[in-house]
Design a protein around this motif. Structure first.
Motif, PDB file in Angstrom:
ATOM      1  N   GLN A   1       0.838  -1.205   0.000  1.00 35.99           N
ATOM      2  CA  GLN A   1       0.000   0.000   0.000  1.00 35.99           C
ATOM      3  C   GLN A   1       0.874   1.256   0.000  1.00 35.99           C
ATOM      4  OE1 GLN A   1      -2.541   0.372   3.407  1.00 35.99           O
ATOM      5  NE2 GLN A   1      -3.771   1.985   2.479  1.00 35.99           N
ATOM      6  N   LEU A   2       1.935   1.253   0.800  1.00 32.24           N
ATOM      7  CA  LEU A   2       2.838   2.394   0.838  1.00 32.24           C
ATOM      8  C   LEU A   2       3.535   2.579  -0.504  1.00 32.24           C
ATOM      9  CD1 LEU A   2       4.305   4.667   2.279  1.00 32.24           C
ATOM     10  CD2 LEU A   2       5.944   2.991   3.101  1.00 32.24           C
ATOM     11  N   ILE A   3       4.026   1.496  -1.075  1.00 38.58           N
ATOM     12  CA  ILE A   3       4.713   1.571  -2.364  1.00 38.58           C
ATOM     13  C   ILE A   3       3.766   2.077  -3.448  1.00 38.58           C
ATOM     14  CG2 ILE A   3       5.797   0.192  -4.183  1.00 38.58           C
ATOM     15  CD1 ILE A   3       7.018  -1.512  -1.925  1.00 38.58           C
ATOM     16  N   ASP A   4       2.528   1.601  -3.444  1.00 40.22           N
ATOM     17  CA  ASP A   4       1.547   2.033  -4.444  1.00 40.22           C
ATOM     18  C   ASP A   4       1.184   3.508  -4.294  1.00 40.22           C
ATOM     19  OD1 ASP A   4       1.522  -0.498  -5.521  1.00 40.22           O
ATOM     20  OD2 ASP A   4      -0.333  -1.108  -4.511  1.00 40.22           O
ATOM     21  N   SER A   5       1.331   4.046  -3.098  1.00 38.44           N
ATOM     22  CA  SER A   5       0.949   5.446  -2.869  1.00 38.44           C
ATOM     23  C   SER A   5       2.082   6.433  -3.176  1.00 38.44           C
ATOM     24  CB  SER A   5       0.478   5.643  -1.426  1.00 38.44           C
ATOM     25  OG  SER A   5       1.564   5.491  -0.535  1.00 38.44           O
ATOM     26  N   LEU A   6       3.287   5.943  -3.436  1.00 36.64           N
ATOM     27  CA  LEU A   6       4.418   6.817  -3.718  1.00 36.64           C
ATOM     28  C   LEU A   6       4.285   7.456  -5.097  1.00 36.64           C
ATOM     29  CD1 LEU A   6       7.413   4.671  -2.429  1.00 36.64           C
ATOM     30  CD2 LEU A   6       6.358   6.635  -1.324  1.00 36.64           C
ATOM     31  N   THR A   7       4.687   8.685  -5.184  1.00 37.59           N
ATOM     32  CA  THR A   7       4.713   9.402  -6.450  1.00 37.59           C
ATOM     33  C   THR A   7       6.130   9.915  -6.663  1.00 37.59           C
ATOM     34  OG1 THR A   7       2.444  10.131  -6.117  1.00 37.59           O
ATOM     35  CG2 THR A   7       3.720  11.310  -7.748  1.00 37.59           C
ATOM     36  N   VAL A   8       6.658   9.702  -7.839  1.00 39.53           N
ATOM     37  CA  VAL A   8       8.011  10.139  -8.151  1.00 39.53           C
ATOM     38  C   VAL A   8       7.934  11.387  -9.017  1.00 39.53           C
ATOM     39  CG1 VAL A   8      10.159   9.526  -9.301  1.00 39.53           C
ATOM     40  CG2 VAL A   8       8.880   7.788  -8.038  1.00 39.53           C
ATOM     41  N   HIS A   9       8.682  12.405  -8.600  1.00 39.32           N
ATOM     42  CA  HIS A   9       8.760  13.646  -9.369  1.00 39.32           C
ATOM     43  C   HIS A   9      10.216  13.886  -9.719  1.00 39.32           C
ATOM     44  CE1 HIS A   9       4.625  14.837  -8.529  1.00 39.32           C
ATOM     45  NE2 HIS A   9       4.831  14.377  -7.315  1.00 39.32           N
ATOM     46  N   ARG A  10      10.477  14.192 -10.948  1.00 40.54           N
ATOM     47  CA  ARG A  10      11.826  14.525 -11.386  1.00 40.54           C
ATOM     48  C   ARG A  10      11.835  16.003 -11.763  1.00 40.54           C
ATOM     49  NH1 ARG A  10      11.077   9.255 -12.763  1.00 40.54           N
ATOM     50  NH2 ARG A  10      12.733   7.853 -12.115  1.00 40.54           N
ATOM     51  N   ILE A  11      12.217  16.814 -10.821  1.00 40.85           N
ATOM     52  CA  ILE A  11      12.239  18.258 -11.013  1.00 40.85           C
ATOM     53  C   ILE A  11      13.568  18.628 -11.652  1.00 40.85           C
ATOM     54  CG2 ILE A  11      12.088  20.492  -9.877  1.00 40.85           C
ATOM     55  CD1 ILE A  11      10.572  19.010  -7.615  1.00 40.85           C
ATOM     56  N   GLN A  12      13.503  19.435 -12.698  1.00 34.01           N
ATOM     57  CA  GLN A  12      14.692  19.829 -13.438  1.00 34.01           C
ATOM     58  C   GLN A  12      14.764  21.350 -13.514  1.00 34.01           C
ATOM     59  OE1 GLN A  12      14.610  17.884 -17.231  1.00 34.01           O
ATOM     60  NE2 GLN A  12      14.134  15.906 -16.351  1.00 34.01           N
ATOM     61  N   PRO A  13      15.968  21.875 -13.809  1.00 33.75           N
ATOM     62  CA  PRO A  13      16.072  23.324 -13.985  1.00 33.75           C
ATOM     63  C   PRO A  13      15.069  23.817 -15.024  1.00 33.75           C
ATOM     64  CG  PRO A  13      18.254  22.354 -13.892  1.00 33.75           C
ATOM     65  CD  PRO A  13      17.268  21.208 -13.947  1.00 33.75           C
ATOM     66  N   ASN A  14      14.566  25.007 -14.810  1.00 34.39           N
ATOM     67  CA  ASN A  14      13.596  25.684 -15.677  1.00 34.39           C
ATOM     68  C   ASN A  14      12.182  25.128 -15.558  1.00 34.39           C
ATOM     69  OD1 ASN A  14      15.621  27.422 -16.700  1.00 34.39           O
ATOM     70  ND2 ASN A  14      16.260  25.794 -18.070  1.00 34.39           N
ATOM     71  N   ASP A  15      11.928  24.198 -14.649  1.00 37.40           N
ATOM     72  CA  ASP A  15      10.567  23.747 -14.386  1.00 37.40           C
ATOM     73  C   ASP A  15       9.831  24.829 -13.601  1.00 37.40           C
ATOM     74  OD1 ASP A  15      10.942  21.332 -15.618  1.00 37.40           O
ATOM     75  OD2 ASP A  15      11.021  20.142 -13.782  1.00 37.40           O
ATOM     76  N   VAL A  16       8.517  24.772 -13.642  1.00 35.03           N
ATOM     77  CA  VAL A  16       7.679  25.680 -12.862  1.00 35.03           C
ATOM     78  C   VAL A  16       6.952  24.835 -11.825  1.00 35.03           C
ATOM     79  CG1 VAL A  16       5.755  27.301 -12.908  1.00 35.03           C
ATOM     80  CG2 VAL A  16       7.371  27.232 -14.816  1.00 35.03           C
ATOM     81  N   LEU A  17       7.146  25.159 -10.560  1.00 39.29           N
ATOM     82  CA  LEU A  17       6.468  24.455  -9.476  1.00 39.29           C
ATOM     83  C   LEU A  17       5.344  25.337  -8.961  1.00 39.29           C
ATOM     84  CD1 LEU A  17       9.547  23.181  -7.430  1.00 39.29           C
ATOM     85  CD2 LEU A  17       8.367  22.053  -9.311  1.00 39.29           C
ATOM     86  N   VAL A  18       4.127  24.825  -8.971  1.00 37.93           N
ATOM     87  CA  VAL A  18       2.979  25.579  -8.483  1.00 37.93           C
ATOM     88  C   VAL A  18       2.578  24.984  -7.140  1.00 37.93           C
ATOM     89  CG1 VAL A  18       0.623  26.324  -8.941  1.00 37.93           C
ATOM     90  CG2 VAL A  18       2.225  26.033 -10.839  1.00 37.93           C
ATOM     91  N   LEU A  19       2.702  25.780  -6.100  1.00 42.39           N
ATOM     92  CA  LEU A  19       2.365  25.351  -4.748  1.00 42.39           C
ATOM     93  C   LEU A  19       0.965  25.860  -4.401  1.00 42.39           C
ATOM     94  CD1 LEU A  19       5.762  26.285  -3.077  1.00 42.39           C
ATOM     95  CD2 LEU A  19       5.079  24.078  -4.017  1.00 42.39           C
ATOM     96  N   PRO A  20       0.259  25.170  -3.530  1.00 39.18           N
ATOM     97  CA  PRO A  20      -1.091  25.618  -3.167  1.00 39.18           C
ATOM     98  C   PRO A  20      -1.063  26.944  -2.409  1.00 39.18           C
ATOM     99  CG  PRO A  20      -0.408  23.773  -1.782  1.00 39.18           C
ATOM    100  CD  PRO A  20       0.654  23.947  -2.827  1.00 39.18           C
ATOM    101  N   ASP A  21      -2.190  27.652  -2.468  1.00 33.73           N
ATOM    102  CA  ASP A  21      -2.315  28.946  -1.778  1.00 33.73           C
ATOM    103  C   ASP A  21      -1.979  28.853  -0.301  1.00 33.73           C
ATOM    104  OD1 ASP A  21      -3.085  30.519  -3.936  1.00 33.73           O
ATOM    105  OD2 ASP A  21      -5.185  29.956  -3.706  1.00 33.73           O
TER     106      ASP A  21
END
Length: 69
Positions: free
Chosen positions: A4-24
């Motif tokens: 269940q833990l493994i299935d819930s993991l999300t992998v993000h590969r953030i690279q230079p020049n990406d735009v990260l939008v954070l919640p308000d």
């Protein structure tokens, strides 16, 4: 590790020049921590935006008074 833990993991590969939008409601006191983490991931420079993000075309920008020079 549980399946269940493994299935819930999300992998993000953030690279230079990406735009990260954070919640308000992102805790602005954690920006320094986020900045250090991005630096460690060698994902800087990237643009960090807090709140909604909207893409505008050139005519929309002109209507708002944002003219190219």
């Amino acid at each position: 590790m549980s399946k269940q833990l493994i299935d819930s993991l999300t992998v993000h590969r953030i690279q230079p020049n990406d735009v990260l939008v954070l919640p308000d409601d992102f805790d602005r006191d954690q920006l320094e921590e986020l900045s250090k983490a991005l630096h460690q991931l060698k994902a800087t420079p990237c643009l960090v935006v807090i709140g909604g993000l909207q893409q505008l075309d050139e005519s929309d920008m002109n209507a708002l008074g944002w003219y190219r020079k």
